[in-house]
Design a protein around this motif. Structure first.
Motif, PDB file in Angstrom:
ATOM      1  N   ASP A 111       1.021  -1.072  -0.067  1.00 23.57           N
ATOM      2  CA  ASP A 111       0.158  -0.023   0.163  1.00 23.57           C
ATOM      3  C   ASP A 111       0.724   1.278  -0.124  1.00 23.57           C
ATOM      4  O   ASP A 111       0.373   2.337   0.170  1.00 23.57           O
ATOM      5  CB  ASP A 111      -0.853   0.135   1.082  1.00 23.57           C
ATOM      6  N   GLY A 127       1.919   5.155  -4.335  1.00 18.69           N
ATOM      7  CA  GLY A 127       0.563   5.134  -3.865  1.00 18.69           C
ATOM      8  C   GLY A 127       0.027   5.714  -2.696  1.00 18.69           C
ATOM      9  O   GLY A 127       0.595   5.563  -1.801  1.00 18.69           O
ATOM     10  N   THR A 129      -3.810   6.567  -2.514  1.00 17.17           N
ATOM     11  CA  THR A 129      -5.445   6.202  -2.358  1.00 17.17           C
ATOM     12  C   THR A 129      -5.699   5.545  -3.725  1.00 17.17           C
ATOM     13  O   THR A 129      -5.075   5.427  -4.583  1.00 17.17           O
ATOM     14  CB  THR A 129      -6.075   7.626  -2.289  1.00 17.17           C
ATOM     15  N   ASP A 130      -7.111   5.353  -3.735  1.00 17.71           N
ATOM     16  CA  ASP A 130      -7.622   4.362  -4.564  1.00 17.71           C
ATOM     17  C   ASP A 130      -8.053   5.288  -5.960  1.00 17.71           C
ATOM     18  O   ASP A 130      -9.192   5.819  -5.873  1.00 17.71           O
ATOM     19  CB  ASP A 130      -8.694   3.496  -4.341  1.00 17.71           C
ATOM     20  N   THR A 137      -9.217   4.664  -8.736  1.00 18.16           N
ATOM     21  CA  THR A 137     -10.208   4.271  -9.479  1.00 18.16           C
ATOM     22  C   THR A 137     -11.509   4.537  -9.397  1.00 18.16           C
ATOM     23  O   THR A 137     -12.784   4.767  -9.829  1.00 18.16           O
ATOM     24  CB  THR A 137     -10.202   2.652  -9.576  1.00 18.16           C
ATOM     25  N   PRO A 154       2.185   3.490 -11.990  1.00 15.77           N
ATOM     26  CA  PRO A 154       0.760   2.890 -11.770  1.00 15.77           C
ATOM     27  C   PRO A 154      -0.087   2.903 -13.072  1.00 15.77           C
ATOM     28  O   PRO A 154       0.220   4.032 -13.737  1.00 15.77           O
ATOM     29  CB  PRO A 154       0.347   3.959 -10.530  1.00 15.77           C
ATOM     30  N   THR A 178      -7.568   0.494 -12.983  1.00 12.51           N
ATOM     31  CA  THR A 178      -7.590  -0.843 -12.286  1.00 12.51           C
ATOM     32  C   THR A 178      -6.644  -0.790 -11.173  1.00 12.51           C
ATOM     33  O   THR A 178      -5.802  -0.173 -10.798  1.00 12.51           O
ATOM     34  CB  THR A 178      -6.729  -1.976 -13.386  1.00 12.51           C
ATOM     35  N   ASP A 179      -6.823  -2.041 -10.217  1.00 10.99           N
ATOM     36  CA  ASP A 179      -6.232  -2.021  -9.153  1.00 10.99           C
ATOM     37  C   ASP A 179      -5.242  -3.021  -8.980  1.00 10.99           C
ATOM     38  O   ASP A 179      -4.547  -3.550  -8.132  1.00 10.99           O
ATOM     39  CB  ASP A 179      -6.881  -2.115  -7.728  1.00 10.99           C
ATOM     40  N   LYS A 180      -4.908  -3.680 -10.356  1.00 12.10           N
ATOM     41  CA  LYS A 180      -4.102  -4.766 -10.404  1.00 12.10           C
ATOM     42  C   LYS A 180      -2.739  -4.404 -10.979  1.00 12.10           C
ATOM     43  O   LYS A 180      -2.486  -3.134 -11.327  1.00 12.10           O
ATOM     44  CB  LYS A 180      -4.553  -5.767 -11.620  1.00 12.10           C
ATOM     45  N   THR A 181      -1.843  -5.276 -11.073  1.00 12.17           N
ATOM     46  CA  THR A 181      -0.296  -4.868 -11.371  1.00 12.17           C
ATOM     47  C   THR A 181      -0.176  -5.278 -12.837  1.00 12.17           C
ATOM     48  O   THR A 181      -1.102  -5.807 -13.716  1.00 12.17           O
ATOM     49  CB  THR A 181       0.668  -5.768 -10.650  1.00 12.17           C
TER      50      THR A 181
END
Length: 479
Positions: free
Chosen positions: A227, A318, A320-321, A323, A434, A438-441
């Motif tokens: 995170d 990173g 925060t989110d 998306t 980043p 999306t929250d994926k790598t």
């Protein structure tokens, strides 16, 4: 082409990488890590020493480096360092796939910060440190570092440094090239050391402070936890990192002017003022747009400033989110991905200087349609800009867009989400890290796409031309 000199210098550079691996080896000893990790680092060092030693046995008679050799050495060095730097991850099985490991280390050296790892806790302390240490070395430039420590102080290496230092114009801060490299690296490492201590005093553990400072100094973005900066739940650390990223996104030649007490030249620099202006404008616009997502105006401003700083400087930490943010704010961040930091900084992207030049060329073209008989000149810092540089910026933009579109086409084979594909291409090519949408790598992409992204990261870091030359047959001809 002077192939002997290309071989000789590349061999020296492999020996330098072997020496750099001593650092993660020391970390492994401090944390008393498994023998497999020790042997993986020692084994990689042995391979580099063997290949490097074989390459320097015969010293070339002609040691002059022309433009073609300089570009070739730069491109091959970054590819080779990324490949051999990936071997410890493969040998230990922490990243068993060589393409994935090559992607991860390419991301490290180019200070992109993109990752295929869904969970960084799979990495040992030493390899996690090595992963971020590549940011520190790659930030100012692998070849700039090499030139700073090599014994050859002649300006015969000018073409090597010119090919690696980012920006439309290359300038030496002093007459001797080696002295320039040393001065830039001393300023860079001094700022890194100060920032490490500042983070430590702010409450970070020493190991975390070193890793985070390396990610900040190199504007790379690798951290200790999944995170990222959000892990520390500290407003002080968040603001310190935001300011630190912006500081390393400034042209390092300006810091030399500051040390020489040329304050007027520093604060009057047009690129610096444009850089700060873009950051302030983007922060305010995003803050107003996302204010409803946060419990207080202070938190919203703090987060907006951090995200603008991390994207503008192409660091990629990173907090925060993104998306859940409105499309308006995400689009601003996408634009910042393309602009990037200042020329001569550790940041990626097109650079503020090129953006400034392109905007002025556009303005002149519009005015010329109204006043066709007026001679339009273009000035940067009150100095006329040579037409040759203007044309080179426009040519660079054309090639940049062509490669970017081609990269997007390749990535559409793996994903149907427009924002994911475009931001992934922009993230890799502009050395940001980043993805948006999306929250994926980057593990979601195929091996072929990962290779394309890896080369895009290196091409973006090296201002495109050195990497393109690798694929042109004429580059390898004798003439």
């Amino acid at each position: 082409m002077n192939k002997s000199m290309v071989r000789f210098l590349l061999s020296k550079l492999l020996l330098i990488e072997a020496a750099l691996l001593i650092v993660p080896l020391i970390v492994a000893l401090i944390y008393q890590e498994d023998r497999t990790i020790m042997f993986s680092l020692l084994g990689t060092m042995a391979i580099l020493i063997l290949l490097g030693s074989l390459g320097i046995v015969f010293k070339p008679k002609n040691q002059h480096i022309y433009t073609k050799e300089g570009l070739l050495i730069v491109a091959l060095c970054w590819v080779l360092w990324s490949f051999f730097g990936a071997l410890p991850f493969v040998f230990t099985g922490q990243i068993p796939n060589i393409i994935d490991a090559f992607f991860e280390v390419s991301s490290g050296f180019t200070t992109t910060g993109a990752t295929i790892l869904p969970d960084v806790s799979v990495l040992s302390h030493s390899l996690l440190f090595w992963r971020s240490f590549t940011h520190l070395i790659g930030g100012m430039g692998v070849l700039v570092f090499a030139l700073a420590i090599m014994e050859n102080s002649k300006n015969s290496h000018l073409e090597v440094m010119r090919a690696e230092v980012p920006g439309p114009v290359f300038g030496k801060v002093v007459s001797k090239l080696k002295d320039t490299a040393q001065i830039l690296y001393i300023i860079y490492l001094a700022m890194f050391a100060i920032f490490t201590v500042v983070l430590w005093f702010a409450g970070m553990p020493l190991y975390d402070s070193l890793v985070t400072a390396m990610g900040t100094a190199g504007t790379g973005g690798f951290t200790v936890f999944n995170d990222s900066i959000a892990h520390y739940h500290s407003s002080l650390i968040t603001n310190l990192v935001s300011i630190g990223m912006l500081a390393f996104g400034v042209n390092f030649n300006l810091y030399y002017l500051l040390l020489m007490r040329k304050f007027k030249s520093f604060f009057g620099d047009e690129e610096l003022r444009t850089y700060i202006g873009i950051v302030l404008a983007a922060t305010i616009l995003i803050w107003l747009n996302v204010s409803g997502l946060f419990s207080s105006a202070k938190e919203g401003l703090e987060t907006s400033f951090f995200e603008v700083s991390t994207i503008m400087t192409t660091t990629g930490f990173g907090l925060t989110d993104l998306t859940v943010w409105p499309l308006f704010s995400q689009f601003i961040l996408l634009l910042l991905m393309f602009i990037g930091g200042s020329a001569g900084s550790t940041a990626g992207g097109l650079k503020v200087m090129r953006t400034l030049i392109i905007s002025k060329i556009t303005k002149n073209q519009v005015l010329s349609s109204l006043y066709p008989n007026r001679i339009m000149s273009l000035h940067i810092n009150h100095q006329p800009l040579d037409k040759r540089i203007q044309h080179s910026v426009l040519k660079y933009l054309a090639i940049y867009l062509a490669i970017f579109i081609g990269l997007v086409f390749i990535l559409t084979l793996d994903s149907n989400k427009f924002m994911v594909v475009v931001s992934a291409a922009a993230s890799a090519f502009n050395n940001i890290g980043p993805m948006l949408g999306t929250d994926k790598t980057f593990a979601i992409f195929s091996p072929f796409s990962k290779l394309a992204l890896s080369f895009a990261m290196i091409a973006g870091r090296l201002e495109i031309y050195p990497m393109l030359l690798l694929f042109i047959p004429k580059t390898w001809s004798k003439t």
